[in-house]
Design a protein around this motif. Structure first.
Motif: not given
Length: 152
Positions: A132-140, A142-152
């Motif tokens: 559950l920790t792996f999955m939550a960290a992965g989701v977070a 991806v969200f930050v990279l795609r929607h906050v930073v815009g890196a991906v």
């Protein structure tokens, strides 16, 4: 906002891969009494070849397992299959990501294969929390990279 991410739909290849992962996990447990976690297998192998305290003496099966991981893609290609992989161009990011994964597996006492495949199959509560920790960290991430930073 529209997000376009293409992912190939490969049900048969995915099923075959899942069966092989499960089979290897069962074989490692049945033959050697060990959990088939890649980080543990690698750490045990490195401990067996480097002078360390409490180094395992079961180096041979670890070498065979790791060689199988390395040999699988070329074998698939020899049999007429295709293997696609993308590697980031930024070497520093790749090194940092590898170090973070290593630290995470040390802190979590295992990796996704050990906890996710073997631990969940054994109904381990600790592995459930880890997954559950792996999955939550992965989701977070991806969200930050795609929607906050815009890196991906």
């Amino acid at each position: 906002m529209e997000l376009a991410v293409e992912t190939a739909f490969t049900p048969w290849a995915s099923l075959a891969g899942g069966v092989l992962i499960g089979l290897s996990a069962v074989m490692v447990m049945g033959l050697f009494g060990r959990i088939a976690g890649i980080s543990g297998i690698t750490a045990g192998f490195l401990g067996a070849i480097a002078p360390m305290t409490r180094a395992p003496r079961d180096r041979d099966w670890r070498i065979a397992f790791l060689l199988g991981l390395i040999a699988a893609p070329p074998l698939v290609m020899l049999l007429g299959g295709t293997v696609t992989q993308s590697v980031p161009r930024n070497l520093l990011r790749m090194v940092m990501a590898g170090l973070l994964v290593g630290v995470g597996t040390a802190l979590g006492s295992g990796c996704t294969s050990g906890h996710g495949v073997c631990g969940l199959a054994r109904l381990s509560r600790r592995s459930l929390v880890a997954v559950l920790t792996f999955m939550a960290a992965g989701v977070a991430t991806v969200f930050v990279l795609r929607h906050v930073v815009g890196a991906v």
